[in-house]
Design a protein around this motif. Structure first.
Motif, PDB file in Angstrom:
ATOM      1  N   CYS A   1      22.597 -40.281 -23.448  1.00 27.11           N
ATOM      2  CA  CYS A   1      21.417 -39.703 -22.812  1.00 27.11           C
ATOM      3  C   CYS A   1      20.985 -40.332 -21.491  1.00 27.11           C
ATOM      4  O   CYS A   1      19.889 -40.042 -21.004  1.00 27.11           O
ATOM      5  CB  CYS A   1      20.274 -39.712 -23.811  1.00 27.11           C
ATOM      6  SG  CYS A   1      20.665 -38.764 -25.305  1.00 27.11           S
ATOM      7  N   SER A   2      21.851 -41.190 -20.916  1.00 25.18           N
ATOM      8  CA  SER A   2      21.584 -41.598 -19.531  1.00 25.18           C
ATOM      9  C   SER A   2      22.171 -40.593 -18.553  1.00 25.18           C
ATOM     10  O   SER A   2      21.632 -40.377 -17.468  1.00 25.18           O
ATOM     11  CB  SER A   2      22.143 -42.993 -19.260  1.00 25.18           C
ATOM     12  OG  SER A   2      23.538 -43.039 -19.513  1.00 25.18           O
TER      13      SER A   2
ATOM     14  N   ALA B   1      15.827 -43.737 -18.981  1.00 27.11           N
ATOM     15  CA  ALA B   1      16.862 -43.994 -19.984  1.00 27.11           C
ATOM     16  C   ALA B   1      17.476 -45.356 -19.697  1.00 27.11           C
ATOM     17  O   ALA B   1      17.254 -45.951 -18.633  1.00 27.11           O
ATOM     18  CB  ALA B   1      17.937 -42.908 -19.955  1.00 27.11           C
TER      19      ALA B   1
ATOM     20  N   ASN C   1      19.739 -49.394 -24.613  1.00 31.09           N
ATOM     21  CA  ASN C   1      20.466 -48.422 -25.425  1.00 31.09           C
ATOM     22  C   ASN C   1      19.600 -47.202 -25.710  1.00 31.09           C
ATOM     23  O   ASN C   1      18.782 -46.812 -24.869  1.00 31.09           O
ATOM     24  CB  ASN C   1      20.987 -49.073 -26.710  1.00 31.09           C
ATOM     25  CG  ASN C   1      22.348 -48.514 -27.099  1.00 31.09           C
ATOM     26  OD1 ASN C   1      22.556 -47.313 -27.083  1.00 31.09           O
ATOM     27  ND2 ASN C   1      23.265 -49.395 -27.419  1.00 31.09           N
ATOM     28  N   HIS C   2      19.778 -46.604 -26.888  1.00 33.15           N
ATOM     29  CA  HIS C   2      19.062 -45.366 -27.211  1.00 33.15           C
ATOM     30  C   HIS C   2      17.888 -45.669 -28.147  1.00 33.15           C
ATOM     31  O   HIS C   2      17.879 -46.669 -28.847  1.00 33.15           O
ATOM     32  CB  HIS C   2      20.041 -44.401 -27.896  1.00 33.15           C
ATOM     33  CG  HIS C   2      19.510 -43.008 -28.054  1.00 33.15           C
ATOM     34  ND1 HIS C   2      19.270 -42.175 -26.980  1.00 33.15           N
ATOM     35  CD2 HIS C   2      19.161 -42.301 -29.156  1.00 33.15           C
ATOM     36  CE1 HIS C   2      18.814 -41.014 -27.419  1.00 33.15           C
ATOM     37  NE2 HIS C   2      18.729 -41.069 -28.735  1.00 33.15           N
TER      38      HIS C   2
ATOM     39  N   TYR D   1      15.117 -40.692 -22.507  1.00 36.95           N
ATOM     40  CA  TYR D   1      16.501 -40.556 -22.988  1.00 36.95           C
ATOM     41  C   TYR D   1      16.771 -39.151 -23.553  1.00 36.95           C
ATOM     42  O   TYR D   1      17.084 -38.970 -24.726  1.00 36.95           O
ATOM     43  CB  TYR D   1      16.895 -41.657 -23.991  1.00 36.95           C
ATOM     44  CG  TYR D   1      15.868 -42.037 -25.050  1.00 36.95           C
ATOM     45  CD1 TYR D   1      15.736 -41.310 -26.234  1.00 36.95           C
ATOM     46  CD2 TYR D   1      15.052 -43.148 -24.884  1.00 36.95           C
ATOM     47  CE1 TYR D   1      14.825 -41.658 -27.208  1.00 36.95           C
ATOM     48  CE2 TYR D   1      14.135 -43.511 -25.855  1.00 36.95           C
ATOM     49  CZ  TYR D   1      14.019 -42.758 -27.016  1.00 36.95           C
ATOM     50  OH  TYR D   1      13.111 -43.108 -27.972  1.00 36.95           O
TER      51      TYR D   1
ATOM     52  N   ASP E   1      23.153 -46.225 -22.642  1.00 32.90           N
ATOM     53  CA  ASP E   1      22.981 -45.110 -23.561  1.00 32.90           C
ATOM     54  C   ASP E   1      24.006 -44.032 -23.190  1.00 32.90           C
ATOM     55  O   ASP E   1      23.802 -43.246 -22.266  1.00 32.90           O
ATOM     56  CB  ASP E   1      21.555 -44.564 -23.453  1.00 32.90           C
ATOM     57  CG  ASP E   1      21.264 -43.460 -24.456  1.00 32.90           C
ATOM     58  OD1 ASP E   1      22.212 -42.920 -25.054  1.00 32.90           O
ATOM     59  OD2 ASP E   1      20.070 -43.139 -24.630  1.00 32.90           O
TER      60      ASP E   1
ATOM     61  N   SER F   1      14.817 -37.821 -26.572  1.00 36.21           N
ATOM     62  CA  SER F   1      16.128 -37.495 -27.118  1.00 36.21           C
ATOM     63  C   SER F   1      16.262 -35.988 -27.339  1.00 36.21           C
ATOM     64  O   SER F   1      16.169 -35.204 -26.390  1.00 36.21           O
ATOM     65  CB  SER F   1      16.358 -38.293 -28.399  1.00 36.21           C
ATOM     66  OG  SER F   1      17.692 -38.249 -28.810  1.00 36.21           O
TER      67      SER F   1
END
Length: 289
Positions: free
Chosen positions: A225-226, A218, A252-253, A197, A222, A159
């Motif tokens: 961050c994808s 990722a 997801n994240h 991600y 998301d 992240s």
């Protein structure tokens, strides 16, 4: 029965001792007297609770070394995420460090400064970049002590940690041969990068030809961050730099190392990373040409 009970107890104690020996960690401050320009803040205590750490003004690295008989010579600096307000230290620092040790890789968790904390004086492009470069150089300066190959030192970001990685991945990273501090003479550019991600800050418009090879991952859903993974994949291909990318349908994240997920693909993703590291000769030196 008594002898058997004593034997079992001894075996259990030996097992615990072995696990503890393999999970020892040492922490080093990146600058002994405090971060340049902020030496007066080095005594401010960090705030740690449950899964996170924040209020970081005295940046440091914590070193996890694999057992000597398993060590490959590779090393990875880990940058946990947390939106630059905190560091998700356990799930995105300690857990990946233990995973890396399990495949024979030295792991170095970076506690970098946070620019989105209230009243923070720091910026991503200056102080946090400084922390990341210093961590890379610090690891290479200790290569002899930790049995590390200086040509197989990578960096891993989750992240916001991926945005930290971007600060050192695409520049030259040259050390200063005339520096008084021998750490500053070391090369700060990573040999490879792992982005899980990653956030969008710092994604270059054009990936340079000397960019480190990359592993990108990722979940499609998301929203944050994808997109950076897809963008980087395209730009890496244009630059003809080795890259591997995985986009999962779900997750997801912040799925971290996947251990707590109910999704089989997410649970299994660390094996994809192991495969890539092996195929990329990160776990063993590349054969001579």
């Amino acid at each position: 029965m008594l002898r058997r009970s004593v034997l079992l107890t001894l075996l259990c104690l030996m097992s615990v001792s072995t696990l503890m020996a393999q999970d020892t960690a040492k922490t080093f401050y990146l600058w002994p007297n405090g971060a340049p320009g902020y030496e007066n803040r080095r005594n401010e205590p960090e705030v740690a609770k449950d899964y996170y750490v924040r209020n970081i003004h005295y940046p440091s690295v914590t070193i996890y070394l694999p057992p000597k008989e398993k060590a490959t010579g590779a090393a990875v600096v880990i940058c946990p995420g947390g939106g630059f307000r905190l560091l998700v230290y356990n799930s995105e620092g300690v857990a990946p460090a233990r995973f890396l040790n399990s495949i024979g890789v030295a792991a170095i968790i970076l506690k970098y400064r946070l620019f989105r904390e209230e009243n923070s004086p720091y910026t991503l492009e200056k102080e946090i970049r400084q922390d990341a470069y210093r961590a890379m150089r610090f690891v290479r300066s200790h290569a002899g002590d930790w049995n590390i190959d200086t040509n197989r030192v990578g960096i891993w970001g989750f992240s916001a940690g991926g945005e930290v990685v971007s600060q050192v991945a695409y520049g030259p990273g040259y050390g200063d041969p005339a520096a008084k501090d021998p750490i500053d003479r070391q090369n700060g550019k990573p040999d490879f990068q792992i982005l899980v991600y990653p956030g969008p800050l710092g994604i270059p418009d054009k990936v340079p030809a000397d960019a480190p090879r990359a592993f990108l991952i990722a979940a499609n859903e998301d929203e944050c961050c994808s997109v950076p993974v897809v963008s980087l994949l395209e730009r890496y291909r244009q630059a003809k730099v080795p890259v591997e990318a995985h986009i999962f349908a779900h997750g997801n994240h912040a799925f971290n190392m996947g251990y707590r997920s109910d999704l089989q693909s997410i649970k299994a993703w660390p094996q994809l990373l192991t495969n890539w590291m092996a195929d990329s000769h990160i776990l063993t030196p590349a054969p001579a040409k």
